[in-house]
Design an enzyme around this catalytic site. Sequence first.
Site, mmCIF file in Angstrom:
data_model
loop_
_atom_site.group_PDB
_atom_site.id
_atom_site.type_symbol
_atom_site.label_atom_id
_atom_site.label_comp_id
_atom_site.label_asym_id
_atom_site.label_seq_id
_atom_site.Cartn_x
_atom_site.Cartn_y
_atom_site.Cartn_z
ATOM 1 N N ARG A 160 26.147 50.411 40.217
ATOM 2 C CA ARG A 160 26.812 49.542 39.240
ATOM 3 C C ARG A 160 25.907 48.384 38.821
ATOM 4 O O ARG A 160 25.941 47.947 37.672
ATOM 5 C CB ARG A 160 28.113 49.004 39.829
ATOM 6 N N TYR A 174 29.846 52.546 23.711
ATOM 7 C CA TYR A 174 30.871 51.877 22.907
ATOM 8 C C TYR A 174 31.342 50.593 23.593
ATOM 9 O O TYR A 174 31.455 50.537 24.810
ATOM 10 C CB TYR A 174 32.070 52.798 22.633
ATOM 11 N N PRO A 175 31.612 49.553 22.801
ATOM 12 C CA PRO A 175 32.160 48.315 23.361
ATOM 13 C C PRO A 175 33.676 48.378 23.390
ATOM 14 O O PRO A 175 34.296 49.156 22.656
ATOM 15 C CB PRO A 175 31.682 47.258 22.368
ATOM 16 N N MET A 176 34.274 47.553 24.230
ATOM 17 C CA MET A 176 35.736 47.519 24.296
ATOM 18 C C MET A 176 36.228 46.154 24.762
ATOM 19 O O MET A 176 35.497 45.381 25.375
ATOM 20 C CB MET A 176 36.268 48.621 25.210
ATOM 21 N N LYS A 178 40.082 44.263 26.321
ATOM 22 C CA LYS A 178 41.460 44.426 26.772
ATOM 23 C C LYS A 178 42.344 43.606 25.834
ATOM 24 O O LYS A 178 42.026 42.469 25.503
ATOM 25 C CB LYS A 178 41.626 43.943 28.215
ATOM 26 N N HIS A 201 42.815 54.757 36.427
ATOM 27 C CA HIS A 201 41.713 55.019 35.500
ATOM 28 C C HIS A 201 40.517 55.620 36.244
ATOM 29 O O HIS A 201 39.877 56.569 35.771
ATOM 30 C CB HIS A 201 41.319 53.704 34.831
ATOM 31 N N SER A 252 44.182 52.238 29.444
ATOM 32 C CA SER A 252 43.545 52.537 28.168
ATOM 33 C C SER A 252 44.581 52.667 27.052
ATOM 34 O O SER A 252 44.447 52.068 25.987
ATOM 35 C CB SER A 252 42.733 53.826 28.289
#
Length: 283
Positions: A160, A174-176, A178, A201, A252
């Site tokens: 990580r 891709y960006p995201m 919440k 998830h 999600s």
Amino acid sequence: MSGRPNPHATPLPEPSTIPEKGWHCSHFLYRFRRESMPHVLSPSCVANFRAALSPAGDVKPERLASYWISGHAADFAVLVMDPDPAKVDAVHQALIAPPLGQFIEPVWSFVSISEVSEYVPSIEQYRDRLIREGAAEDSPELNAKVAAYERRLPMMNEQRLRPEIPDWPAACFYPMNKSRVPDANWFMESFSDRNAMMAEHAQSGIAFAGKVSQLITVGVGLDDWEWMVTLWGRNPDYLKDIVYKMRFDKASAKYAEFGPFYVGYRASAGEILEHCKVVESGE
């Protein structure tokens, strides 16, 4: 109130551009400005392009991977990671420096830092979760699962923070965020509820072990979106399948907001130039 420093206070860390735990990570996407090219790239520009994607010596970053991008949004992408942000940005600066830079246009980028998520369970939290899910306390089966998790956890956290980029052919970026909308504000939910949703998830992703490798980096305070998702796949089918499967998870389906998606295929500097038809064939 005294202005004198408290001798018992924890000393502050020295000012630094190096993150205390993770690495700087940048995704850069570009297009070739073919309208500015008299014909194809000159030999000197080709040499500059190759050198930019193969930095050496003191400017070489810890991780660098390049891809040609499918679709019209960009021609190629470069993912760079290093503790030193100057080494990360140096790759971008080499690509846009004259004379090569007049033929390359940046079209999108994302700046982030790797981290170990707060939702990664500790060994004790993992044991408690197994018990809540029905495992018998102090049973051999429970102890074996906890011991296996304890062995895996340092390796998973290392991946990580300082990931090895798999030499797999397909990648998706891709960006995201919440969401913060009424009745679906992630940041107003309790930690226990958020943790449970993220555990669900994670379970969806386990089904793709060996097929998809994932990196989540944090853009909070650094870029317009909160997180960047990088997926590497042994096959593009797996990228499609994992994103679709995870869309049904509550974390999600209810709380995720997605930015632009880019899909790319691992390629060297020479392969990018050939694929984008900006050099003479075989150069």
